[in-house]
Design a protein around this motif. Sequence first.
Motif, PDB file in Angstrom:
ATOM      1  N   UNK A 140      11.292  19.241 -20.744  1.00  0.00           N
ATOM      2  CA  UNK A 140      10.439  20.295 -20.190  1.00  0.00           C
ATOM      3  C   UNK A 140       9.381  19.756 -19.238  1.00  0.00           C
ATOM      4  N   UNK A 141       8.924  18.534 -19.482  1.00  0.00           N
ATOM      5  CA  UNK A 141       7.844  17.986 -18.679  1.00  0.00           C
ATOM      6  C   UNK A 141       8.275  17.454 -17.336  1.00  0.00           C
ATOM      7  N   UNK A 142       9.556  17.185 -17.164  1.00  0.00           N
ATOM      8  CA  UNK A 142      10.086  16.646 -15.896  1.00  0.00           C
ATOM      9  C   UNK A 142       9.302  15.421 -15.437  1.00  0.00           C
ATOM     10  N   UNK A 143       9.007  14.558 -16.372  1.00  0.00           N
ATOM     11  CA  UNK A 143       8.326  13.306 -16.041  1.00  0.00           C
ATOM     12  C   UNK A 143       8.917  12.197 -16.892  1.00  0.00           C
ATOM     13  N   UNK A 144       8.746  10.955 -16.473  1.00  0.00           N
ATOM     14  CA  UNK A 144       9.283   9.844 -17.266  1.00  0.00           C
ATOM     15  C   UNK A 144       8.635   9.797 -18.650  1.00  0.00           C
ATOM     16  N   UNK A 145       9.418   9.446 -19.667  1.00  0.00           N
ATOM     17  CA  UNK A 145       8.891   9.410 -21.032  1.00  0.00           C
ATOM     18  C   UNK A 145       7.870   8.294 -21.217  1.00  0.00           C
ATOM     19  N   UNK A 146       7.890   7.309 -20.359  1.00  0.00           N
ATOM     20  CA  UNK A 146       6.915   6.230 -20.471  1.00  0.00           C
ATOM     21  C   UNK A 146       5.489   6.680 -20.240  1.00  0.00           C
ATOM     22  N   UNK A 147       5.304   7.832 -19.587  1.00  0.00           N
ATOM     23  CA  UNK A 147       3.952   8.322 -19.345  1.00  0.00           C
ATOM     24  C   UNK A 147       3.284   8.813 -20.618  1.00  0.00           C
ATOM     25  N   UNK A 148       4.028   8.932 -21.715  1.00  0.00           N
ATOM     26  CA  UNK A 148       3.416   9.286 -22.989  1.00  0.00           C
ATOM     27  C   UNK A 148       2.610   8.107 -23.508  1.00  0.00           C
ATOM     28  N   UNK A 149       3.077   6.891 -23.240  1.00  0.00           N
ATOM     29  CA  UNK A 149       2.437   5.696 -23.784  1.00  0.00           C
ATOM     30  C   UNK A 149       1.462   5.039 -22.829  1.00  0.00           C
ATOM     31  N   UNK A 150       1.607   5.260 -21.530  1.00  0.00           N
ATOM     32  CA  UNK A 150       0.796   4.502 -20.589  1.00  0.00           C
ATOM     33  C   UNK A 150       0.715   5.219 -19.250  1.00  0.00           C
ATOM     34  N   UNK A 151      -0.363   4.950 -18.528  1.00  0.00           N
ATOM     35  CA  UNK A 151      -0.519   5.473 -17.174  1.00  0.00           C
ATOM     36  C   UNK A 151       0.518   4.850 -16.249  1.00  0.00           C
ATOM     37  N   UNK A 152       0.923   3.633 -16.547  1.00  0.00           N
ATOM     38  CA  UNK A 152       1.908   2.948 -15.714  1.00  0.00           C
ATOM     39  C   UNK A 152       3.310   3.520 -15.877  1.00  0.00           C
ATOM     40  N   UNK A 153       3.540   4.298 -16.918  1.00  0.00           N
ATOM     41  CA  UNK A 153       4.859   4.865 -17.144  1.00  0.00           C
ATOM     42  C   UNK A 153       5.791   3.937 -17.889  1.00  0.00           C
ATOM     43  N   UNK A 154       5.261   2.913 -18.527  1.00  0.00           N
ATOM     44  CA  UNK A 154       6.068   1.964 -19.294  1.00  0.00           C
ATOM     45  C   UNK A 154       5.177   1.351 -20.365  1.00  0.00           C
ATOM     46  N   UNK A 155       5.788   0.646 -21.297  1.00  0.00           N
ATOM     47  CA  UNK A 155       5.014  -0.046 -22.327  1.00  0.00           C
ATOM     48  C   UNK A 155       4.406  -1.299 -21.706  1.00  0.00           C
ATOM     49  N   UNK A 156       3.124  -1.474 -21.892  1.00  0.00           N
ATOM     50  CA  UNK A 156       2.444  -2.681 -21.392  1.00  0.00           C
ATOM     51  C   UNK A 156       2.458  -3.711 -22.522  1.00  0.00           C
ATOM     52  N   UNK A 157       3.414  -4.624 -22.449  1.00  0.00           N
ATOM     53  CA  UNK A 157       3.661  -5.562 -23.535  1.00  0.00           C
ATOM     54  C   UNK A 157       2.494  -6.513 -23.767  1.00  0.00           C
TER      55      UNK A 157
END
Length: 169
Positions: A140-157
Amino acid sequence: MSDTPPPNVWAAPTGSAPQWPAPAHGWPPTAPGGPPFGAPTAQQPPTRTAPAASAYHEQARNGRQKTPQRVGEFLLVLVGNLVAPLLVIAFGALVWYVLGLDFASGDGERILGDPLADEALSLLSIAAGIPVVLLAVRWCGSRPVGTVASVLGRVRWGWLARCSAVAFP
């Protein structure tokens, strides 16, 4: 002995060997690691990241979401986070029953007879909400799922490792 190598018995025949027609679905695949032969290609919903310099709480404002999608995302998360834990608990209780183990006495705070198993079931029911949120953001959000965890859109290891080094001890 001669210096010429033996003939390659596995090589393609020379001359005018009959060529098979190309398959209807196309061959070779369009990209390395593409879908297997004959598999239909599933269309993924288009995603677009938020504008540059947007804050974390503005990640959903990517211009692709309309009001019905926002309401749908909210309702999917709300209903999913009510249903998914109940399904996990019901499945856990069913497995517990099939194994023939005892349930907790009627104190109302626990379901399973073993406190450790009951705690594990509770944590699994909470963890069932993670895929619900990720699917709602993607569908529904039409956005990458990584944006749930980070502003960068990915996990910042690196950041995760530093936080874990402080949290685990």
